[in-house]
Design a protein around this motif. Structure first.
Motif, PDB file in Angstrom:
ATOM      1  N   CYS A  30      86.267  72.746  24.955  1.00  0.00           N
ATOM      2  CA  CYS A  30      85.229  73.577  25.560  1.00  0.00           C
ATOM      3  C   CYS A  30      85.257  73.453  27.079  1.00  0.00           C
ATOM      4  CB  CYS A  30      83.846  73.141  25.078  1.00  0.00           C
ATOM      5  SG  CYS A  30      83.569  73.303  23.307  1.00  0.00           S
ATOM      6  N   PHE A  64      73.046  79.394  23.799  1.00  0.00           N
ATOM      7  CA  PHE A  64      74.229  79.748  24.562  1.00  0.00           C
ATOM      8  C   PHE A  64      73.717  80.288  25.889  1.00  0.00           C
ATOM      9  CE2 PHE A  64      77.912  82.312  25.818  1.00  0.00           C
ATOM     10  CZ  PHE A  64      78.931  81.404  25.567  1.00  0.00           C
ATOM     11  N   HIS A 116      73.052  73.791  26.690  1.00  0.00           N
ATOM     12  CA  HIS A 116      73.935  74.828  26.152  1.00  0.00           C
ATOM     13  C   HIS A 116      75.081  74.202  25.352  1.00  0.00           C
ATOM     14  CE1 HIS A 116      71.749  77.597  28.594  1.00  0.00           C
ATOM     15  NE2 HIS A 116      72.315  77.274  29.744  1.00  0.00           N
ATOM     16  N   ALA A 118      77.574  72.745  22.606  1.00  0.00           N
ATOM     17  CA  ALA A 118      77.825  73.138  21.224  1.00  0.00           C
ATOM     18  C   ALA A 118      77.092  72.198  20.269  1.00  0.00           C
ATOM     19  CB  ALA A 118      79.322  73.104  20.933  1.00  0.00           C
ATOM     20  N   TYR A 183      81.464  76.402  26.817  1.00  0.00           N
ATOM     21  CA  TYR A 183      80.837  75.815  25.632  1.00  0.00           C
ATOM     22  C   TYR A 183      81.532  76.225  24.332  1.00  0.00           C
ATOM     23  CZ  TYR A 183      77.249  74.630  29.026  1.00  0.00           C
ATOM     24  OH  TYR A 183      76.588  74.131  30.121  1.00  0.00           O
ATOM     25  N   TYR A 189      80.229  79.158  19.261  1.00  0.00           N
ATOM     26  CA  TYR A 189      78.916  78.530  19.425  1.00  0.00           C
ATOM     27  C   TYR A 189      77.970  78.956  18.309  1.00  0.00           C
ATOM     28  CZ  TYR A 189      74.487  77.142  21.581  1.00  0.00           C
ATOM     29  OH  TYR A 189      73.255  76.566  21.815  1.00  0.00           O
TER      30      TYR A 189
END
Length: 315
Positions: A30, A64, A116, A118, A183, A189
């Motif tokens: 990520c 997100f 934010h 994951a 992310y 996500y």
């Protein structure tokens, strides 16, 4: 921050240019924003987040990026306080990406934290013990447009060396190919969250959609208050909805009613890049027919077998 504030205007611009040219930190596949704790030692900070000593009274807001995090953070803060008064501290102060984890653990309860990151990177104890989580989703097309404008002005989310975000055309092609996968990218996500809910890997979670909150703010705030075990009057819920309308919240932030607005100090255009339009359906002003078709195909592949449904415009 203190050191930055002491710099002359010319020195500040030089420092911001240096940030814009830094490469993004990468963790577990990520791409992450260029925030101090992540830049200093990505592995160490991510490990400290995973091992954070959550308490039963903690509440974690998970979204997100560009899915209404500041908005929902302010609403929930008012619910928890039981009054429709703006918070003088912003969500950044209690954001896992940038917070000093040692200072975070000393905050009084209930600690209202946001991120934010994951799902798999969240504090283990919080998830495994079933402590409260608020998960907010927004339709990906408006997310893309909002993040594009954010990245144009935020040095921590842009990279001049990699020409990111570039033009809108460059950016949307990049997003479809998941090259700069902040992310992990939108699809990964949201799919990870969907799987966690289905398999009961997460249990005590309040799921909400940005568009529902736009369309029915009173009903959604009432539902959130019930999740937070707060019995609020109809009048107070209406006051919270009014204070947290996009226009009123943006005005309060930019005018200083919520405390000094520091965002313009870092912004390329010297404006607050957190609040832009806050609408649903603005994507239609940006996606060409071809880009929309390409993006839809990407979404169709990525969400194959998923039950997730997004709202792309409000009546």
């Amino acid at each position: 921050m203190e050191q930055f504030m002491k710099l002359s205007p010319e020195e500040k611009e030089k420092a911001l240019d240096a940030i814009r040219n830094m490469k993004f930190p990468i963790y577990d596949g990520c791409m992450l924003p260029k925030l101090d704790p992540l830049m200093a030692n990505t592995e160490k900070h991510m490990e400290s987040v995973r091992n954070f000593e959550s308490k039963e009274s903690d509440i974690l807001l998970c979204t997100f990026g560009k899915s209404g995090t500041h908005w929902v953070h302010e609403i929930a803060s008012m619910i928890l306080k039981g009054e429709a008064e703006y918070s003088s501290t912003g969500k950044v102060d209690v954001m896992l990406e940038i917070a000093d984890m040692d200072k975070l653990k000393d905050l009084p309860s209930p600690r209202f934290i946001n991120t934010h990151f994951a799902f798999r990177h969240l504090p283990k104890k919080h998830v495994e013990n079933g402590y409260k989580i608020i998960h907010v989703s927004r339709n990906p097309k408006d997310v893309m447009v909002s993040f594009y404008h954010h990245a144009l002005n935020d040095p921590f989310a842009a990279c001049a060396e990699e020409d990111f975000p570039g033009t809108w055309s460059d950016y949307i092609q990049d997003m479809c190919e998941n090259r700069h996968n902040f992310y992990g990218g939108f699809i990964n996500y949201e799919r990870e969250w969907e799987e966690a809910k289905k398999t009961k890997a997460v249990t005590n979670v309040h799921s909400a959609f940005y568009e529902d909150l736009k369309k029915n703010p009173v009903a959604e705030i009432t539902r959130l208050a019930a999740f937070l075990n707060k019995d609020l009057s109809t009048q107070l819920i209406q006051e919270i909805a009014d204070k947290c309308s996009f226009k009123n919240l943006a005005d309060a932030t930019i005018s200083g009613k919520k405390g000094e607005d520091l965002i313009p100090m870092f912004s390329r255009n010297k404006k607050n890049f957190i609040f832009r339009k806050g609408t649903t359906g603005d994507w239609k002003n940006w996606f060409t027919v071809a880009q929309n078709e390409m993006f839809d195909q990407m979404l169709e592949r990525g969400f194959e077998g998923s039950d997730l449904k997004f709202t792309y415009e409000l009546n």
